[in-house]
Design an enzyme around this catalytic site. Structure first.
Site, PDB file in Angstrom:
ATOM      1  N   LYS A  74       0.699  -1.096   0.055  1.00  0.00           N
ATOM      2  CA  LYS A  74       0.100  -0.086   0.152  1.00  0.00           C
ATOM      3  C   LYS A  74       0.842   1.437  -0.079  1.00  0.00           C
ATOM      4  O   LYS A  74       1.769   1.390   0.710  1.00  0.00           O
ATOM      5  CB  LYS A  74      -0.705  -0.043   1.330  1.00  0.00           C
TER       6      LYS A  74
ATOM      7  N   CYS B 207      -2.343  10.021  -6.191  1.00  0.00           N
ATOM      8  CA  CYS B 207      -3.492   9.646  -5.496  1.00  0.00           C
ATOM      9  C   CYS B 207      -4.713  10.695  -5.292  1.00  0.00           C
ATOM     10  O   CYS B 207      -4.230  11.986  -5.077  1.00  0.00           O
ATOM     11  CB  CYS B 207      -3.105   9.687  -3.800  1.00  0.00           C
TER      12      CYS B 207
END
Ligand code: RRO
Length: 313
Positions: free
Chosen positions: A45, A132
């Site tokens: 992640k 992101c």
């Protein structure tokens, strides 16, 4: 027999499939599931310098009618030292190379994290996430060409070894051209991962007339089958413009068929997000078999036989 093996950043992957960063990779027990699966690799992640809880729930919702999803997770992660500790104890005799995703909230944070990994001198590969879409108040770096180039100017010389970046989808030929020209300036930028989720979509429940996720008034990144064609275009655009770099294709892979299309567009490896989240790591055995069957039926023995060979009219 079809050979699904591939190479990224100088490392051998026994097959081209792995998880898209964010799915099944925040915690060690999830990474263990990936190790035990039929994936060819694994990526952690995206890490920030400090750990983060992320955005309030519901923050991921599947859209099963269209084999897609919307998320605004908000970068929940254990903090980069957790992933550095994992990378330090990773068994590199494992045939699956380890990729580590970093997504600092500033260039200074990315620099500190990269320096931490460089100091540890590990054989894992760094993937810097420039895309992101879900941190309130933080635009995606990948949409600011100057900021992206100055970040690469700082990070690439520190990393020295081959590394990759995770890109947002681009939608304009001029943006493909500008971005590719920047990427081609950095020799150790070995690969581009295309694409992150299509940022700031809105999913609304018809009956309740309510947004499906809570953060950012319901705005979130779109993934799954609905982004396949945007993903294929981005893979192919950068495959054509960056001949010395590898492309990792992500977006819309539900079966071996979409993976085949990604390779035709130019992908050297394929990551899977939404479908992995919905089906779990056993998915890798299925998609591997499906891609092998397609290759056998078409007479292809290796990925090189058809990589980037999409025909145009
Ligand atoms: O955590 C997220 O909200 C997230 C990230 Br960092 C990303 O890169 N892509 C995405 O769809 N969600």
């Amino acid at each position: 027999m079809a050979n699904l093996s591939t190479n990224i950043a100088g490392l051998h992957l026994p097959n081209l499939f792995f998880n898209a960063s964010g799915v099944c990779c925040q915690h060690e027990h999830e990474l263990k599931q990936l190790l035990e699966s039929d994936s060819g690799s694994l990526i952690t992640k995206s890490a920030t310098y400090e750990m983060r809880e992320g955005n309030p729930s519901p923050r991921y919702v599947p859209l099963p009618a269209i084999q897609s999803s919307i998320n605004s997770m908000g970068l929940p992660n254990e903090g980069y030292e957790y992933y550095l500790a994992y990378a330090k104890k990773y068994d590199y005799s494992n045939p699956k190379p380890l990729f580590v995703s970093l997504s600092g909230l500033s260039v200074a944070d990315n620099k500190k994290m990269v320096e931490g990994f460089v100091a540890a001198n590990l054989p894992c590969v760094l993937e810097i996430n420039f895309s992101c879409p879900n941190v309130p108040g933080k635009p995606q770096l990948g949409y600011d060409m100057e900021a992206m180039e100055s970040a690469l100017n700082v990070l690439a010389p520190i990393i020295k070894k081959p590394f990759g970046i995770k890109l947002p989808p681009y939608f304009d030929i001029a943006h493909f051209d500008t971005a590719a020209a920047i990427f081609n300036k950095f020799d150790n930028l070995a690969y581009l991962t295309c694409i992150n989720s299509v940022g700031n979509g809105l999913a609304i429940d018809f009956e309740t007339e309510t947004a499906l996720i809570k953060p950012k008034d319901g705005f979130g990144g779109l993934g799954g089958l609905m982004v396949l064609n945007t993903a294929l275009a981005n893979v192919n655009a950068f495959y054509r413009r960056c001949p010395n770099k590898k492309i990792i294709g992500v977006g819309g892979v539900t079966s071996g068929k979409e993976a085949f299309l990604h390779v035709l567009a130019g992908a050297s490896a394929v990551q899977i997000g939404t479908q992995l989240k919905e089906e779990g790591p056993k998915l890798f055995s299925r998609v591997k078999k499906e891609l092998e069957d397609i290759m056998v039926a078409k007479g292809y023995k290796s990925l090189e036989d058809f990589r980037g060979k999409v025909k145009t009219l």
